[in-house]
Design an enzyme around this catalytic site. Sequence first.
Site, PDB file in Angstrom:
ATOM      1  N   VAL A 221       0.811  -1.228   0.000  1.00 16.72           N
ATOM      2  CA  VAL A 221       0.000   0.000   0.000  1.00 16.72           C
ATOM      3  C   VAL A 221       0.842   1.275   0.000  1.00 16.72           C
ATOM      4  CG1 VAL A 221      -2.118  -0.903   1.042  1.00 16.72           C
ATOM      5  CG2 VAL A 221      -0.241  -0.159   2.534  1.00 16.72           C
ATOM      6  N   CYS A 247      -7.730  -1.885   4.880  1.00 17.60           N
ATOM      7  CA  CYS A 247      -7.546  -2.762   6.051  1.00 17.60           C
ATOM      8  C   CYS A 247      -6.082  -3.123   6.272  1.00 17.60           C
ATOM      9  CB  CYS A 247      -8.344  -4.050   5.888  1.00 17.60           C
ATOM     10  SG  CYS A 247     -10.113  -3.838   6.093  1.00 17.60           S
ATOM     11  N   TYR A 324       1.936   3.093  16.784  1.00 15.12           N
ATOM     12  CA  TYR A 324       0.649   2.589  16.296  1.00 15.12           C
ATOM     13  C   TYR A 324      -0.469   3.616  16.510  1.00 15.12           C
ATOM     14  CZ  TYR A 324      -3.263  -0.594  15.574  1.00 15.12           C
ATOM     15  OH  TYR A 324      -4.414  -1.179  15.105  1.00 15.12           O
ATOM     16  N   THR A 359      -9.023 -11.739  14.940  1.00 17.18           N
ATOM     17  CA  THR A 359      -8.335 -11.964  13.669  1.00 17.18           C
ATOM     18  C   THR A 359      -7.234 -13.000  13.925  1.00 17.18           C
ATOM     19  OG1 THR A 359      -6.928 -10.067  14.110  1.00 17.18           O
ATOM     20  CG2 THR A 359      -8.889  -9.669  12.781  1.00 17.18           C
TER      21      THR A 359
HETATM   22  N1  LIG Z   1      -7.844  -7.141  14.797  1.00  9.30           N
HETATM   23  C1  LIG Z   1      -8.119  -6.164  15.646  1.00  9.30           C
HETATM   24  O1  LIG Z   1      -8.543  -6.393  16.779  1.00  9.30           O
HETATM   25  C2  LIG Z   1      -7.918  -4.743  15.227  1.00  9.30           C
HETATM   26  C3  LIG Z   1      -8.267  -3.750  16.127  1.00  9.30           C
HETATM   27  C4  LIG Z   1      -8.118  -2.432  15.745  1.00  9.30           C
HETATM   28  C5  LIG Z   1      -7.624  -2.122  14.503  1.00  9.30           C
HETATM   29  N2  LIG Z   1      -7.264  -3.098  13.657  1.00  9.30           N
HETATM   30  C6  LIG Z   1      -6.736  -2.713  12.361  1.00  9.30           C
HETATM   31  O2  LIG Z   1      -7.442  -3.392  11.353  1.00  9.30           O
HETATM   32  C7  LIG Z   1      -6.593  -3.628  10.249  1.00  9.30           C
HETATM   33  C8  LIG Z   1      -6.630  -5.121   9.937  1.00  9.30           C
HETATM   34  O3  LIG Z   1      -6.193  -5.810  11.087  1.00  9.30           O
HETATM   35  P1  LIG Z   1      -6.211  -7.386  11.162  1.00  9.30           P
HETATM   36  O4  LIG Z   1      -6.342  -7.771  12.572  1.00  9.30           O
HETATM   37  O5  LIG Z   1      -7.170  -7.911  10.180  1.00  9.30           O
HETATM   38  O6  LIG Z   1      -4.723  -7.688  10.735  1.00  9.30           O
HETATM   39  P2  LIG Z   1      -4.117  -8.899   9.891  1.00  9.30           P
HETATM   40  O7  LIG Z   1      -2.681  -8.929  10.250  1.00  9.30           O
HETATM   41  O8  LIG Z   1      -4.932 -10.129  10.059  1.00  9.30           O
HETATM   42  O9  LIG Z   1      -4.280  -8.391   8.384  1.00  9.30           O
HETATM   43  C9  LIG Z   1      -3.551  -7.317   7.894  1.00  9.30           C
HETATM   44  C10 LIG Z   1      -3.272  -7.567   6.434  1.00  9.30           C
HETATM   45  O10 LIG Z   1      -2.573  -6.421   5.943  1.00  9.30           O
HETATM   46  C11 LIG Z   1      -1.568  -6.874   5.057  1.00  9.30           C
HETATM   47  N3  LIG Z   1      -0.511  -5.878   4.968  1.00  9.30           N
HETATM   48  C12 LIG Z   1       0.381  -5.508   5.910  1.00  9.30           C
HETATM   49  N4  LIG Z   1       1.209  -4.587   5.431  1.00  9.30           N
HETATM   50  C13 LIG Z   1       0.842  -4.350   4.151  1.00  9.30           C
HETATM   51  C14 LIG Z   1       1.316  -3.498   3.126  1.00  9.30           C
HETATM   52  N5  LIG Z   1       2.371  -2.691   3.324  1.00  9.30           N
HETATM   53  N6  LIG Z   1       0.701  -3.504   1.940  1.00  9.30           N
HETATM   54  C15 LIG Z   1      -0.351  -4.334   1.715  1.00  9.30           C
HETATM   55  N7  LIG Z   1      -0.848  -5.160   2.645  1.00  9.30           N
HETATM   56  C16 LIG Z   1      -0.258  -5.173   3.844  1.00  9.30           C
HETATM   57  C17 LIG Z   1      -1.082  -8.168   5.674  1.00  9.30           C
HETATM   58  O11 LIG Z   1      -0.411  -8.952   4.709  1.00  9.30           O
HETATM   59  C18 LIG Z   1      -2.373  -8.779   6.178  1.00  9.30           C
HETATM   60  O12 LIG Z   1      -2.965  -9.595   5.211  1.00  9.30           O
HETATM   61  C19 LIG Z   1      -5.226  -3.120  10.643  1.00  9.30           C
HETATM   62  O13 LIG Z   1      -5.065  -1.822  10.133  1.00  9.30           O
HETATM   63  C20 LIG Z   1      -5.295  -3.078  12.144  1.00  9.30           C
HETATM   64  O14 LIG Z   1      -4.437  -2.093  12.661  1.00  9.30           O
HETATM   65  C21 LIG Z   1      -7.404  -4.407  13.990  1.00  9.30           C
END
Ligand SMILES: NC(=O)c1ccc[n+]([C@@H]2O[C@H](COP(=O)([O-])OP(=O)(O)OC[C@H]3O[C@@H](n4cnc5c(N)ncnc54)[C@H](O)[C@@H]3O)[C@@H](O)[C@H]2O)c1
Length: 417
Positions: A221, A247, A324, A359
């Site tokens: 990204v 995401c 973060y 997740t």
């Molecule tokens: N899971 C939670 O509880 C939670 C809570 C708050 C916020 N979030 C946010 O939600 C989003 C998704 O989280 P998640 O838990 O599904 O994480 P995850 O690690 O399961 O998925 C994240 C995805 O992003 C991809 N990714 C990472 N860096 C990348 C890059 N530079 N370019 C393209 N793709 C890239 C990874 O390969 C992965 O598939 C994140 O931004 C996270 O900060 C998650």
Amino acid sequence: MPRTLPAPRKLPGPPPSSWGPPLVPIPSPRDSPLVSPAPPGPAPGRLSVHPTVSPQVLPRSHPEPSFGPTPGPSPVSPRSLPRCSPGPPPVFPRSSPVPPSVPPLSLPRCPPRPPRGLSPVPPPSLPGPSPPLPGPSPVPPRPSPVPPPAGIGRTAAMAAIRSVKGLVALVTGGGSGLGRATVERLVQHGARVVLLDLPTSAGGQLAQELGEHCAFAPADVTSPKEVGAALAVAQKQFGRLDLAVNCAGIGIAVKTYNSKKDKVHDLEDFQRVINVNLVGTFNVIRLSAQLMSQNKPDADGHRGLLVNTASVAAFEGQVGQAAYSASKGGIVGMTLPIARDLAPLGIRVVTIAPGLFSTPLLAGLPEKVRNFLGQQVPFPSRLGDPAEYAHLVQALAENPMINGEVVRLDGALRMQP
Ligand SMILES: NC(=O)c1ccc[n+]([C@@H]2O[C@H](COP(=O)([O-])OP(=O)(O)OC[C@H]3O[C@@H](n4cnc5c(N)ncnc54)[C@H](O)[C@@H]3O)[C@@H](O)[C@H]2O)c1
């Protein structure tokens, strides 16, 4: 390689009752399954930790975040102006903080005020002379709101509430967690999706499983070229772009300065998190908006929707979450200005701030720890299901009135220090 983290803290003992108040222990990143290898990127081999869970022992009773008074006089903005102008439209001086691209506002003129002491309402038919009403005269009724443009009556506006069926979407980070659930839901409901994720992710496999309505675009990204290529897939394969969901994201847990180890936060780590989470999100937004602007607007003038993913850590960042939280706070902060930038094009911008979701990172935790984390959520007292995040994305797509807003999706969770 272990990061500069506080000394590992022991996981609470098996009986959950001993975990009760006042302390809320969270596993240390060093020995916790929350820690996982960072996704491949500029700094391979670094550790990443689940974003909203910091390796701290968290006091249960914590002060509410205090929001200080608004500092100083605020710059002139449309919000600070009255709804109607008592005189000619204001002319901003050259030194006005309003950027030159913002045209001077022309406000509707106030209706003329009747002379003091006189009522604009015809006197009631009372016997005898009507006494003058005491005090200032009642304010005349406000002019009726701007009439809806022809054809946009209530029925037509309601018709703009539509299904995601037939939409073309881009979902970044679509190979895992929240992004994956979003891809799956959109395809199930008849949308066509370009799944953008790192080449090493599971995105390719998922796209294959979902069939012809999903295309995998391996990309980072943070790369304008690679995101541009992913958008070209949307255009060539599906004809346009209606919805972009950000995401993709990473997280680390590092203290600003670890006095025990006399170690300061690595600046490169800080920059990497900002770069992926904040700059990467903006990169996708700006290029997606360009493509969406080519869409033919619907009856409501609507051309598209951009959904971002922040975190509750944008508001209640925990110890070790400087990078973060800064990245997610940046996403929150840019939501409204981008919505304003893109409003003339009929493109909406909404940010979701998730709490604790199940997740893959959290799914790997022992059930007891997962239950314990879930119990920190007031209601429903459990981890969020990624499908619930995906459901909100769909609701945002279907409801054209929500724009420029950050929506918490957290079961009333407020993270502790
Ligand atoms: N899971 C939670 O509880 C939670 C809570 C708050 C916020 N979030 C946010 O939600 C989003 C998704 O989280 P998640 O838990 O599904 O994480 P995850 O690690 O399961 O998925 C994240 C995805 O992003 C991809 N990714 C990472 N860096 C990348 C890059 N530079 N370019 C393209 N793709 C890239 C990874 O390969 C992965 O598939 C994140 O931004 C996270 O900060 C998650």
